[in-house]
Design a protein around this motif. Structure first.
Motif, short mmCIF file in Angstrom:
data_model
loop_
_atom_site.label_atom_id
_atom_site.label_comp_id
_atom_site.label_asym_id
_atom_site.label_seq_id
_atom_site.Cartn_x
_atom_site.Cartn_y
_atom_site.Cartn_z
N LYS A 28 2.29 -0.51 9.86
CA LYS A 28 3.75 -1.37 9.87
C LYS A 28 3.87 -2.38 10.35
N LYS A 74 3.03 -5.14 8.48
CA LYS A 74 4.30 -5.73 7.53
C LYS A 74 5.35 -6.12 8.64
N GLN A 115 4.14 -9.90 8.71
CA GLN A 115 3.97 -9.95 7.49
C GLN A 115 6.04 -10.99 7.16
N ASN A 116 6.96 -9.83 7.36
CA ASN A 116 7.96 -10.31 7.34
C ASN A 116 9.09 -11.71 8.42
N LYS A 157 -0.91 -3.01 0.18
CA LYS A 157 0.58 -3.07 0.16
C LYS A 157 0.97 -1.89 -0.48
N GLU A 158 2.10 -1.11 -0.27
CA GLU A 158 2.26 -0.48 -0.56
C GLU A 158 3.10 0.29 -1.82
#
Length: 222
Positions: A94, A97, A100-101, A187-188
């Motif tokens: 989490k 991510k 990254q955003n 990566k999901e």
């Protein structure tokens, strides 16, 4: 899908062992992370292992191991303070991510400076060359110390299909889902067929691989 498993290997296990040289590996899926034992012991339960990444190789898992180790130590992988993550129950998937955003929104100016309370226990994110100076010349010495700890506690487990490399992409996604992408720096993948089953074959016996704990049960049987 039936698989065999090579249980946890450490960097010490690879030392001077020609069985793990480049080109000797098979196609497969792997999970690497870190032993949480105080004096470093090979994990025998989920509580003793911090999973970091799930990946695949369609040709040679041993070569991919080398690539991941050099990526980790060379500044091309996100770095977390693992022991702090354990203490604070930080879900690195989490946090990764979210950063990254934030980095994408920041555009050419780059993402937020680390460490940052918005991204708990993250020490470094591989945004590009403009961040690598910080990686190699960290004034606080936190990153080099963490890399040293990671390499000493590095563990990897190999999951090798018994019927060749067909469906290896689905196997990678399935293992990631079993462990949980929220706790992985991976990566999901969301589209995993529900009817795709994985079974561990060992000494003519079959063990179902349905939950994360099953990997450790199997290793204890060996």
């Amino acid at each position: 899908m039936q698989v065999t498993i090579e249980c946890f290997k450490t960097l010490k296990d690879f030392q001077n062992n020609a069985n793990y040289r480049k080109g000797n590996g098979k196609a497969g899926v792997y999970i690497w992370g870190f032993s949480l034992g105080s004096n470093f012991t090979v994990p025998t339960s989920p509580k003793a292992f911090f999973p970091y990444y799930v990946g695949k190789s369609e040709s040679d898992v041993y070569s991919r191991t080398h690539e991941h180790i050099t990526t980790l130590s060379g500044g091309n992988f996100s770095i977390f303070d693992v022991l702090q993550c354990v203490s604070n129950r930080t879900n690195i998937g989490k946090v990764h991510k979210n950063y990254q955003n934030a980095s994408k929104k920041a555009g050419t100016s780059g993402g937020p400076i680390l460490p940052n309370l918005q991204f708990p226990n993250m020490l470094y994110f591989p945004e590009g060359v403009h961040r690598q100076y910080d990686f190699f010349f960290d004034k606080t010495d936190a990153i080099p110390k963490q890399i040293d700890w990671m390499l000493k506690h590095f563990c990897i487990i190999y999951i090798i299909p018994t019927s060749g490399k067909s469906n290896i992409n689905i196997l990678e996604k399935k293992i990631g889902k079993i462990i949980g992408y929220d706790i992985l720096n991976t990566k999901e993948y969301k589209n995993v067929p529900e009817d795709f089953k994985v079974e561990i074959e060992h000494n003519s016996k079959i063990f179902k691989l349905e939950k994360y704990e099953d990997l450790f049960t199997f290793c204890q049987k060996i």
